[in-house]
Structure formats: C-alpha cells, structure tokens
Design an enzyme around this catalytic site. Structure first.
Site, PDB file in Angstrom:
ATOM      1  N   GLU A  43       8.881   2.278   0.168  1.00 21.26           N
ATOM      2  CA  GLU A  43       8.752   0.862   1.236  1.00 21.26           C
ATOM      3  C   GLU A  43       9.057  -0.471   0.280  1.00 21.26           C
ATOM      4  O   GLU A  43       8.593  -0.502  -0.884  1.00 21.26           O
ATOM      5  CB  GLU A  43       7.468   1.014   1.601  1.00 21.26           C
ATOM      6  CG  GLU A  43       7.051  -0.251   2.488  1.00 21.26           C
ATOM      7  CD  GLU A  43       5.712  -0.309   2.508  1.00 21.26           C
ATOM      8  OE1 GLU A  43       4.993  -1.421   2.764  1.00 21.26           O
ATOM      9  OE2 GLU A  43       4.864   0.661   2.560  1.00 21.26           O
ATOM     10  N   LYS A 132      -1.765   3.138   9.078  1.00 19.58           N
ATOM     11  CA  LYS A 132      -2.011   2.499   7.763  1.00 19.58           C
ATOM     12  C   LYS A 132      -3.486   1.882   7.741  1.00 19.58           C
ATOM     13  O   LYS A 132      -3.640   0.722   8.485  1.00 19.58           O
ATOM     14  CB  LYS A 132      -0.986   1.725   7.399  1.00 19.58           C
ATOM     15  CG  LYS A 132      -1.457   0.894   6.150  1.00 19.58           C
ATOM     16  CD  LYS A 132      -0.214  -0.419   5.991  1.00 19.58           C
ATOM     17  CE  LYS A 132      -0.613  -1.307   4.621  1.00 19.58           C
ATOM     18  NZ  LYS A 132       0.719  -2.350   4.562  1.00 19.58           N
TER      19      LYS A 132
END
Length: 215
Positions: A43, A132
């Site tokens: 990411e 998340k």
C-alpha cells in the site's frame, strides 16, 4: 485494462506493507525486494510524495505479482486520484460513506478504518471487503478476539504498531491479515539504501507468517 485485486495473492501472504513518506525514487527497488522476499501486497499512502505516479508504475510493472493499493484515502478527491492510478485496493483511516460506496460500485476492494465495534459494524455493512482496525496499538490482539466473538463473520485487518513480536498474536485472535508500517520498512535501512538488509527484513516477516501456518 485495469489490473484487478488478486484475492489469491492476498491469501497467500495476508500482510500489507504500508509505504508512507518513503523516498519516491526508491519505490521501484523497494517493490522488487518486496516481491523477491515473497510478500504480495503493498500500500502506498496518498499523502506521500509522488503516490499516484508510483501506484501507476507499480500496478503496471507487477501485474499478477503484487497487489498495489492506495492508503490514507480520506475523501473523493483522494479516491479519484487513486483509481486513476489503477490502485487495486483502497485503504482509509476513517469511515467515509461516499468513498466506501464508490469503491463498491467500482468493484474495488476497500478496507476502511474503524475503531469501536459500532464503527467496525457500520464499515462492514457499508460494503467493506475487510475492516482496518486502527490504531491497533491501543487495542491489542484480545480486542480482535472479543469483537469477533459476537460478530464472527467480520473480516478484520488490524493496523498500527504491529511488528514481528506481535504479528502472529493478531492472526491467532482471528484477524484475516495485518497492516505493517515502519517495522516492515525501517527508516534507517532505507535511508542508507541497504537493500540487502531491507530484503532480509522482508524475509523475516514472510518467515514469521510461514511458521505461523506450520505450527
């Protein structure tokens, strides 16, 4: 044609390396060492210099080999830039209903950030592919286990403060994966451009996951 997120790559090694504010010119060599170490998901945060360009470069260079996502996507402006760069998954630190719904419509997996059980539940039912749990540092592995007791269908991705010492504890508690930042990308090693040492760091995390599977 846009490269789609590979669930197979994620499930092979469900560790997401978070590149935040790393020198943009080192992105390619970091990604190559990441791949060679056997890691599969990376990411790049949108508040990093050159984020969109680097996401576009990596999704083109590593199609079918790495999942490349955009992190710290806080609003539709961030999302539009990330999707234009062909990000294969989206990560947010917060719940933004508009961003989540747009990702669902585009069939791009989104992992929104949430903290409390109510926030986690809301993010999931808005269409999150995983939630998340952030910041995980303040919560610990037992929190993941406790949230999943009544809500065992959730897919949780704790992020924040996770390293080699507690990685497997989160997975044992029921997390479907973890997000890894500075522990996986040590600033001193990258500053010295010691790519051999960086790859060894990557390998340690890959081996930790492999050992977890085998025990």
């Amino acid at each position: 044609m846009k490269n789609k997120f590979s669930a197979e790559l994620f499930e092979a090694v469900p560790l997401i390396g978070i590149m935040r504010n790393l020198p943009a010119e080192h992105t390619a060599i970091i990604a190559e060492n990441y791949l060679q170490a056997g890691l599969t998901c990376m990411e790049i945060t949108m508040n990093s210099a050159g984020a969109a360009d680097n996401i576009a470069m990596l999704t083109k260079s590593y199609a079918g080999k790495l999942n490349i996502g955009a992190g710290t996507v806080c609003d539709m402006h961030d999302l539009e830039k990330a999707l234009k760069a062909n990000a294969q998954f989206i990560v947010t630190p917060i719940i933004n209903k508009e961003v989540i719904k747009a990702c669902v419509a585009e069939k791009v997996p989104i992992f929104p950030g949430a903290y409390t059980p109510s926030e986690i539940y809301k993010a999931w039912h808005l269409g999150a592919a995983m939630v998340k749990v952030f910041p995980a540092t303040s919560l610990g592995p037992n929190y993941i286990k406790e949230v999943l007791a009544p809500l065992n269908y959730l897919k949780l991705l704790p992020t924040g403060g996770i390293g080699l010492n507690n990685l497997t504890s989160y997975l044992s508690a029921g997390a479907k994966g973890v997000g890894l930042g500075s522990h996986l990308f040590p600033a001193d090693i990258i500053q010295k451009q010691d790519w051999g040492a960086l790859q060894k760091t990557f390998i340690l995390f890959k081996e930790a996951y492999t050992n977890y599977l085998n025990n």
